[in-house]
Structures are given as structure tokens and as C-alpha cells.
Motif scaffolding. Sequence first.
Motif, PDB file in Angstrom:
ATOM      1  N   ALA A   1       8.893   1.593  -2.031  1.00 30.91           N
ATOM      2  CA  ALA A   1       8.360   1.837  -0.941  1.00 30.91           C
ATOM      3  C   ALA A   1       9.550   2.631  -0.187  1.00 30.91           C
ATOM      4  CB  ALA A   1       8.269   0.628   0.137  1.00 30.91           C
ATOM      5  N   GLY A   2      10.765   2.299  -0.450  1.00 29.05           N
ATOM      6  CA  GLY A   2      12.131   2.980  -0.048  1.00 29.05           C
ATOM      7  C   GLY A   2      12.462   4.448  -0.520  1.00 29.05           C
ATOM      8  N   ALA A   3      11.836   4.724  -1.717  1.00 31.11           N
ATOM      9  CA  ALA A   3      11.916   6.091  -2.458  1.00 31.11           C
ATOM     10  C   ALA A   3      10.739   6.758  -1.964  1.00 31.11           C
ATOM     11  CB  ALA A   3      11.756   5.666  -4.041  1.00 31.11           C
ATOM     12  N   SER A   4       9.478   6.223  -1.606  1.00 34.99           N
ATOM     13  CA  SER A   4       8.441   6.712  -1.108  1.00 34.99           C
ATOM     14  C   SER A   4       8.737   7.459   0.147  1.00 34.99           C
ATOM     15  CB  SER A   4       7.277   5.890  -1.247  1.00 34.99           C
ATOM     16  OG  SER A   4       6.163   6.398  -0.502  1.00 34.99           O
TER      17      SER A   4
ATOM     18  N   ASP B   1      11.073  -2.013   8.001  1.00 35.92           N
ATOM     19  CA  ASP B   1      11.547  -3.154   6.976  1.00 35.92           C
ATOM     20  C   ASP B   1      12.899  -2.695   6.548  1.00 35.92           C
ATOM     21  OD1 ASP B   1      12.437  -4.083   4.266  1.00 35.92           O
ATOM     22  OD2 ASP B   1      10.467  -5.219   4.588  1.00 35.92           O
ATOM     23  N   GLU B   2      13.965  -3.612   6.799  1.00 43.05           N
ATOM     24  CA  GLU B   2      15.528  -3.169   6.760  1.00 43.05           C
ATOM     25  C   GLU B   2      15.790  -3.015   5.273  1.00 43.05           C
ATOM     26  OE1 GLU B   2      17.727  -2.374   9.117  1.00 43.05           O
ATOM     27  OE2 GLU B   2      16.144  -2.692  10.535  1.00 43.05           O
ATOM     28  N   ALA B   3      15.102  -3.722   4.589  1.00 43.52           N
ATOM     29  CA  ALA B   3      15.630  -3.424   3.039  1.00 43.52           C
ATOM     30  C   ALA B   3      15.061  -2.023   2.245  1.00 43.52           C
ATOM     31  CB  ALA B   3      14.844  -4.754   2.207  1.00 43.52           C
ATOM     32  N   VAL B   4      14.005  -1.923   2.849  1.00 42.16           N
ATOM     33  CA  VAL B   4      13.010  -0.495   2.641  1.00 42.16           C
ATOM     34  C   VAL B   4      14.174   0.420   3.051  1.00 42.16           C
ATOM     35  CG1 VAL B   4      11.197   0.935   2.910  1.00 42.16           C
ATOM     36  CG2 VAL B   4      10.803  -1.450   2.342  1.00 42.16           C
TER      37      VAL B   4
ATOM     38  N   SER C   1       0.897  -1.137  -0.167  1.00 38.37           N
ATOM     39  CA  SER C   1       0.187  -0.033  -0.036  1.00 38.37           C
ATOM     40  C   SER C   1       0.744   1.109  -0.008  1.00 38.37           C
ATOM     41  CB  SER C   1      -0.939  -0.109   1.314  1.00 38.37           C
ATOM     42  OG  SER C   1      -1.985  -1.159   0.915  1.00 38.37           O
ATOM     43  N   LEU C   2       2.069   1.114   0.733  1.00 37.17           N
ATOM     44  CA  LEU C   2       2.956   2.419   0.541  1.00 37.17           C
ATOM     45  C   LEU C   2       3.580   2.631  -0.665  1.00 37.17           C
ATOM     46  CD1 LEU C   2       4.234   4.107   2.800  1.00 37.17           C
ATOM     47  CD2 LEU C   2       6.105   2.570   2.982  1.00 37.17           C
ATOM     48  N   ALA C   3       3.793   1.588  -1.324  1.00 37.11           N
ATOM     49  CA  ALA C   3       4.549   1.702  -2.800  1.00 37.11           C
ATOM     50  C   ALA C   3       3.260   2.106  -3.652  1.00 37.11           C
ATOM     51  CB  ALA C   3       4.830   0.285  -3.115  1.00 37.11           C
ATOM     52  N   ALA C   4       1.825   1.935  -3.327  1.00 41.74           N
ATOM     53  CA  ALA C   4       0.766   2.234  -4.305  1.00 41.74           C
ATOM     54  C   ALA C   4       0.740   3.898  -4.117  1.00 41.74           C
ATOM     55  CB  ALA C   4      -0.290   1.709  -3.935  1.00 41.74           C
ATOM     56  N   VAL C   5       0.956   4.527  -2.962  1.00 43.79           N
ATOM     57  CA  VAL C   5       0.797   5.792  -2.563  1.00 43.79           C
ATOM     58  C   VAL C   5       1.845   6.487  -3.084  1.00 43.79           C
ATOM     59  CG1 VAL C   5       0.760   7.557  -0.782  1.00 43.79           C
ATOM     60  CG2 VAL C   5      -0.641   5.464  -0.510  1.00 43.79           C
ATOM     61  N   GLY C   6       2.888   6.032  -3.153  1.00 45.60           N
ATOM     62  CA  GLY C   6       4.171   6.621  -3.749  1.00 45.60           C
ATOM     63  C   GLY C   6       3.994   6.712  -5.362  1.00 45.60           C
ATOM     64  N   THR C   7       3.739   5.548  -5.912  1.00 46.67           N
ATOM     65  CA  THR C   7       3.595   5.851  -7.424  1.00 46.67           C
ATOM     66  C   THR C   7       2.279   6.697  -7.878  1.00 46.67           C
ATOM     67  OG1 THR C   7       3.770   4.491  -9.402  1.00 46.67           O
ATOM     68  CG2 THR C   7       2.210   3.834  -7.812  1.00 46.67           C
TER      69      THR C   7
ATOM     70  N   ALA D   1      15.915   3.635   1.180  1.00 44.13           N
ATOM     71  CA  ALA D   1      15.409   5.039   1.727  1.00 44.13           C
ATOM     72  C   ALA D   1      16.759   5.855   2.064  1.00 44.13           C
ATOM     73  CB  ALA D   1      14.500   4.941   2.839  1.00 44.13           C
ATOM     74  N   ASN D   2      17.763   5.257   3.043  1.00 45.51           N
ATOM     75  CA  ASN D   2      18.608   5.937   3.633  1.00 45.51           C
ATOM     76  C   ASN D   2      19.666   6.484   2.338  1.00 45.51           C
ATOM     77  OD1 ASN D   2      21.139   6.614   5.595  1.00 45.51           O
ATOM     78  ND2 ASN D   2      22.021   4.956   4.590  1.00 45.51           N
ATOM     79  N   ARG D   3      19.928   5.555   1.359  1.00 44.94           N
ATOM     80  CA  ARG D   3      20.709   6.061   0.130  1.00 44.94           C
ATOM     81  C   ARG D   3      20.215   7.166  -0.677  1.00 44.94           C
ATOM     82  NH1 ARG D   3      21.306   1.233  -4.159  1.00 44.94           N
ATOM     83  NH2 ARG D   3      22.343   0.342  -2.123  1.00 44.94           N
ATOM     84  N   TYR D   4      18.845   7.102  -0.954  1.00 42.32           N
ATOM     85  CA  TYR D   4      18.210   8.063  -1.591  1.00 42.32           C
ATOM     86  C   TYR D   4      18.123   9.534  -0.815  1.00 42.32           C
ATOM     87  CZ  TYR D   4      14.627   9.293  -4.845  1.00 42.32           C
ATOM     88  OH  TYR D   4      13.632   9.940  -6.019  1.00 42.32           O
ATOM     89  N   VAL D   5      18.176   9.441   0.528  1.00 43.91           N
ATOM     90  CA  VAL D   5      17.913  10.572   1.285  1.00 43.91           C
ATOM     91  C   VAL D   5      19.353  11.457   1.260  1.00 43.91           C
ATOM     92  CG1 VAL D   5      17.904  11.502   3.532  1.00 43.91           C
ATOM     93  CG2 VAL D   5      16.183   9.877   2.939  1.00 43.91           C
TER      94      VAL D   5
END
Length: 449
Positions: free
Chosen positions: A273-276, A348-351, A50-56, A355-359
Motif C-alpha cells: 500500500a505504501g509503494a502504491s 495509516d502511519e505504517a503505510v 483494496s489499495l494494495a490490490a490496485v497497486g499490484t 511511502a515517505n521513504r519511497y518518494v
Amino acid sequence: MEQKKIDMTTGPIMNNVFLFAIPIVLGNILQYLYTTVDTLVIGNYCGKTSLAAVGTSAQPVEVLLCIFLGIGTGVSILISQYIGAKDMKKIRRAVDTATFLVFVCGIPLCILGYFAAPLILRGMGAPADTWDAAVKYTRIVFYGALGNIGYNMNAGILRGMGDSKASLWFLVVSCIANIVLDFLFVAGFGMDVGGAALSTTLAMYLSWIISIVYIRKKFPELELTYFPKSFDTNELKQFVMIGLPIGLNNSLYSLGHVAIQTLVNAQGSTFMAGASVAGRVTGMSNIAITALSSAATTFSGQNYGASNFERLRKGYIKIPLISGIVTLAAGLCVISFRMPILRIFNRDEAVLMYANRYVVVMLLSQWFYAIFNGIICIVNGVGLVRYTTVVNILMLWAVRIPSAYLNNRYFDGTYIMLCFPISFSFGMIMMIGYYIFSRKWKEIIRTDL
């Protein structure tokens, strides 16, 4: 009433800019909370799909709204110029025409968005596991297009008048409503992304209604009406001449974001999700850019309208430079606390890794964008929108998207965010070059020497 206005044609330049910008910063924080609360509630109560859906889903809405919001910026620019020239008759005609545009643009967009949502999401390559939620979220948010355009048009009128405080209070009320409704619909009723979208839509209509009531009470001389009563053909042409290039530029910019989101989607729902999540965090440091840019537009428009070119010369470098410094400082501050902030959204550690890299990549480079955008707003404020439109298009379509594609094709798609610092630096160099080499800009700066 008068004490609510900020006259950019007199007094210390940066004092006025900050006084004007601070309410916008606070308002942007609240507006930012609209989508952030959605992410928090969905991330904690619904899950990463659902988080990925909101992001896109955010990008399709932005594409169609941006054209009309650009026209709202044109309204703000013209009203600020009329304020500088002290021409109340033109101000009233502009307000009437702006009200007409809200309805003539907003109602068709609500309808168009419903049918366009799945087509755009399909073109973006939304993954199958996010499809139903993404379509539902996008369609419901499009129902709020009329309220969104109405609020932003009225906020543009107020900014042009020199009143940046009122929008803050509108957003306080609507943000509280949004948060309460989010928890009620999503956490309480289990409505998932549909509840989050409905909360945001209802809150935006509330902002619009409150803004109408406020303007009618505090600025009765504007004669703002709830529904269109008339419009002025010449004003409409001016809105289109100034606002449409800005709107098309913003829309093309958002369409470019759709193209980038398509490449993000290709990495799978975990990276999405990480990018969102990262987008919510990087948005925190982006708040100052928007506020100072709005102040820059009003400063430039009012002083150009008042033929106060000496004052324009004093502010055209100072404002973008300080915007860059403030943005860099905010970015470094957020980077220092990024992991605790990210864990608020998702565990979620993968998310979190993505997200850390993106930020980090984004926040180390946004100060380029702050300087670039500050200069663009100064130039737009005097009505010279053609070059800024071209630069924005080139920055996105000739630099950002190709570099993102090359990164995805030949390197590692999970480092796609590197396209942003590349394009930010290009845009900043092009706008600094405009200051140095543009004949039209030199004529304005040299006037009355």
C-alpha cells in the motif's frame, strides 16, 4: 486547422518544444488522475487491502498493452517524418494501417487479458488477502484495452501531425467522466475495486471515440474511419520495424516492473500500500519527462524527415538536458510537500512511513531518467531503435532487477526502491556514450556540414 500544428523544423527550438509539451503535460496530469482518483477513492472508502490490490494490478495490464502502444509510437515517428517530407499520400496510408492495427490488436487483447490476469497475478505472488480484488480489477481494466490502444494510436497520429493540444481536451472530458463514475460506483454503489476499474475502462473508450470524431472533423484529408477499411503492407512493415522494438522494450520494461512488484509483494500488504501511494506521488514529477520526450521524438522525426540536420544538431543535447533540469526541480518541489500530499491518500502511519521513504529516493534520482529518456527519444525519432532497445533491456534486466534482488536478499526489502537510481544512472551513461561513440549517430549529425 493549420494553427493547431507545431512545425518543429522552423522557429526557436525550445519554444516549439515547450509549446508542444505543455498540452501533453496537462493531458498527462489528467491521465494520471485516472489512477490517482482510483487510489484516493479506494484508500478513503475501501481500505488498505483494496489499495494494495490496485497497486499490484496495474503492472499486468501494462505488460500486454506496451507492445501495441510501442507500435503506436512507431506510427507517430513515421507520420512526423512524412510531415517533414510533406508526403500526404504516405500519411493517409499510415492512418489507414493504424486503424487496422487498433482492431486486430485490441480485440484479442481484451480476450487474452481476461484469462491471463490470474496467471500473471499468481506469478507475481499476490497475497491471499488481495487476490480476489486484484483479479477483478485487472480483468475489468483489460476490457478497456481496445479503447486504450485506439486512443493512444490516434494521439500518436496527432502528435506526428504536430497537434499536441487535441489530446488534452479528449482527456478533460474522459477524466471528468472517470471522477464522476468513480464516486458513483465506489462511494455510491459500494462496488469497491470493480467500480474503480469500470470507471477507468469507460473513460478510456470515451477518449477514443472523441479522438476519432475530432480527427475526422479537423483533419479530413487524413480520411480516418471508425472501422478498418484497408491497410498497406509496406506501412505495416515500417510500423513493426520501428514500433515493435519500442513496444517489446516497453513490454520487457513493464515485465521487469512485475518482477519488482513481486519483490514488493513479498514485504506484505502494508508495504504494498505504501509503494502504491508513493507511485502516485512520484508520478507527478514524472509527467514532464513524458511530455518533453514526446516533443523530442516529434522534433527529431520532423527534422530528420525534412533533412534538416543542422537543426537536429542544435536540439539533440539541449532537449534532454532541459528535461533533466525540469524534472529535478519538480522532484524537489514535491519532496518539500510530500507528507501533506501522502496523507491525502492514506492515514495509516505504517503505510505513510514506507511511502515517505519511497518518494524521497525516487524523486532525487528521476532526473537521471529524464536525460536518458530524452536522448532515447531523439535517437528513436530518426528510426535508430536497435541500440535504445538493447540499453533499456540491460538497464532493467542486467541492473535494476539484480540490484533489487540483492537488496531484498542481503539488505532490507523495504529499501527495494534503491534499484531505480542505480539503473537510471546506468542508462543515462550508456545513452550519453551513444552520442559520443556511435558511428551511425555521428554520420547523421555530420550530414550536410
